[in-house]
Design an enzyme around this catalytic site. Sequence first.
Site, PDB file in Angstrom:
ATOM      1  N   TYR A   1      -4.209   3.956   8.193  1.00  0.00           N
ATOM      2  CA  TYR A   1      -5.557   3.442   8.426  1.00  0.00           C
ATOM      3  C   TYR A   1      -6.038   3.776   9.839  1.00  0.00           C
ATOM      4  O   TYR A   1      -5.913   4.909  10.282  1.00  0.00           O
ATOM      5  CB  TYR A   1      -5.606   1.935   8.135  1.00  0.00           C
ATOM      6  CG  TYR A   1      -4.911   1.567   6.857  1.00  0.00           C
ATOM      7  CD1 TYR A   1      -5.390   2.048   5.632  1.00  0.00           C
ATOM      8  CD2 TYR A   1      -3.753   0.794   6.857  1.00  0.00           C
ATOM      9  CE1 TYR A   1      -4.750   1.744   4.445  1.00  0.00           C
ATOM     10  CE2 TYR A   1      -3.109   0.481   5.676  1.00  0.00           C
ATOM     11  CZ  TYR A   1      -3.610   0.966   4.471  1.00  0.00           C
ATOM     12  OH  TYR A   1      -2.962   0.662   3.309  1.00  0.00           O
TER      13      TYR A   1
ATOM     14  N   SER B   1       0.791  -1.231   0.000  1.00  0.00           N
ATOM     15  CA  SER B   1       0.000   0.000   0.000  1.00  0.00           C
ATOM     16  C   SER B   1       0.824   1.282   0.000  1.00  0.00           C
ATOM     17  O   SER B   1       0.262   2.365  -0.171  1.00  0.00           O
ATOM     18  CB  SER B   1      -0.953   0.013   1.198  1.00  0.00           C
ATOM     19  OG  SER B   1      -2.009  -0.897   0.988  1.00  0.00           O
TER      20      SER B   1
ATOM     21  N   TYR C   1      -4.680  -2.324  -9.743  1.00  0.00           N
ATOM     22  CA  TYR C   1      -4.435  -2.136  -8.311  1.00  0.00           C
ATOM     23  C   TYR C   1      -3.431  -3.155  -7.757  1.00  0.00           C
ATOM     24  O   TYR C   1      -2.461  -2.782  -7.085  1.00  0.00           O
ATOM     25  CB  TYR C   1      -5.760  -2.221  -7.554  1.00  0.00           C
ATOM     26  CG  TYR C   1      -5.613  -2.280  -6.064  1.00  0.00           C
ATOM     27  CD1 TYR C   1      -5.244  -1.151  -5.334  1.00  0.00           C
ATOM     28  CD2 TYR C   1      -5.836  -3.466  -5.367  1.00  0.00           C
ATOM     29  CE1 TYR C   1      -5.096  -1.207  -3.961  1.00  0.00           C
ATOM     30  CE2 TYR C   1      -5.687  -3.527  -4.000  1.00  0.00           C
ATOM     31  CZ  TYR C   1      -5.323  -2.406  -3.293  1.00  0.00           C
ATOM     32  OH  TYR C   1      -5.173  -2.467  -1.935  1.00  0.00           O
TER      33      TYR C   1
ATOM     34  N   VAL D   1       1.417  -3.626   3.972  1.00  0.00           N
ATOM     35  CA  VAL D   1       1.449  -4.884   4.713  1.00  0.00           C
ATOM     36  C   VAL D   1       2.679  -5.725   4.378  1.00  0.00           C
ATOM     37  O   VAL D   1       2.911  -6.756   5.001  1.00  0.00           O
ATOM     38  CB  VAL D   1       0.165  -5.715   4.502  1.00  0.00           C
ATOM     39  CG1 VAL D   1      -1.046  -5.000   5.071  1.00  0.00           C
ATOM     40  CG2 VAL D   1      -0.033  -6.090   3.046  1.00  0.00           C
TER      41      VAL D   1
ATOM     42  N   LYS E   1       0.268   3.393  -2.990  1.00  0.00           N
ATOM     43  CA  LYS E   1      -0.896   4.274  -3.127  1.00  0.00           C
ATOM     44  C   LYS E   1      -0.500   5.748  -3.176  1.00  0.00           C
ATOM     45  O   LYS E   1      -1.222   6.568  -3.753  1.00  0.00           O
ATOM     46  CB  LYS E   1      -1.879   4.003  -1.990  1.00  0.00           C
ATOM     47  CG  LYS E   1      -2.490   2.600  -2.044  1.00  0.00           C
ATOM     48  CD  LYS E   1      -3.281   2.269  -0.792  1.00  0.00           C
ATOM     49  CE  LYS E   1      -3.817   0.844  -0.840  1.00  0.00           C
ATOM     50  NZ  LYS E   1      -4.520   0.449   0.400  1.00  0.00           N
TER      51      LYS E   1
END
Length: 312
Positions: free
Chosen positions: A243, A64, A191, A261, A67
């Site tokens: 998050y 991630s 993605y 992760v 992103k």
Amino acid sequence: MQDLSRIVTDIAAEMREAPDRGTVADYIEPLARVDPSRFGIAVIAPDGSEHVAGDADMPFSIQSVSKVFALTLALGAVGDQLWKRVGREPSGSAFNSIVQLETEHGIPRNPFLNAGAIVVSDILLGRGETAETIGEMLRFVRGLAGDEAIFIDEAVARAEQDTGFRNMALANYMRAFGNLANPAERALRVYVHHCALAMSCRQLARAGRFLMTGGVIPETGHSIVSPQRARRINALMLTCGHYDGSGEFAYRVGLPGKSGVGGGILAIAPGTASIAVWSPGLNERGNSQLGMLALERLVARTGWSVFEPRGG
């Protein structure tokens, strides 16, 4: 004057001895095989000096963290029109939560949640071909880092496609609300390939330099984004980059940061440093256990927190 190389070396040595290393992500099979004893750190200053220690040159799946780069590309493609489809608020939810999409009519809370990043991937895809869109991201990150050795780990991408049932649910749910222009399968293919980028700490810190220096790659002077946009991306990293652990990261570290992760974290000390850490063991919220600890110690020894008084 701070001896950054000594600080970085000392932190890496401390992390080697840390007893609580977290738990490696096991729902993506290639990530489950990564040695939990690994730790790397890279710190790059605006003058180009690089301070690295541990496994700083070992590639890992950035997941991630990608992103940040996808958002940068999408903002370049559609500008602030992006915010009609993705919010800018912290979620307080897990990275793969579907709960808020029902009440918020298929609009993800921010671009760093899985749902938000899938919408960003859909925007990047536009009406183009999937392979071309994936290739554009790879070229972009290679250009930011100045390193053609960066690659996409196809084994990781396949594993994510084979087990990404929740992500498929997120994508189909948003498509039902009209917030995906392309079939869910195509947006998800983009993605998962972004998430499967493999980079070392040194490469990742190099790729993040433009966020340290107001949108400009310092060694070339090439502008990637405007200073205002760099500032806003950093703001989103600070408030949403971890998050439901974003508040804890701001409290303990006090820098814009984005986790993955795979155990990587990209952190930015604006005007001062681009930092990447990697340790594959995760805490209960899916963020690198030792990566956060290492950044906390780095900030304590350098005073780089954005909340430090100027000149203090």
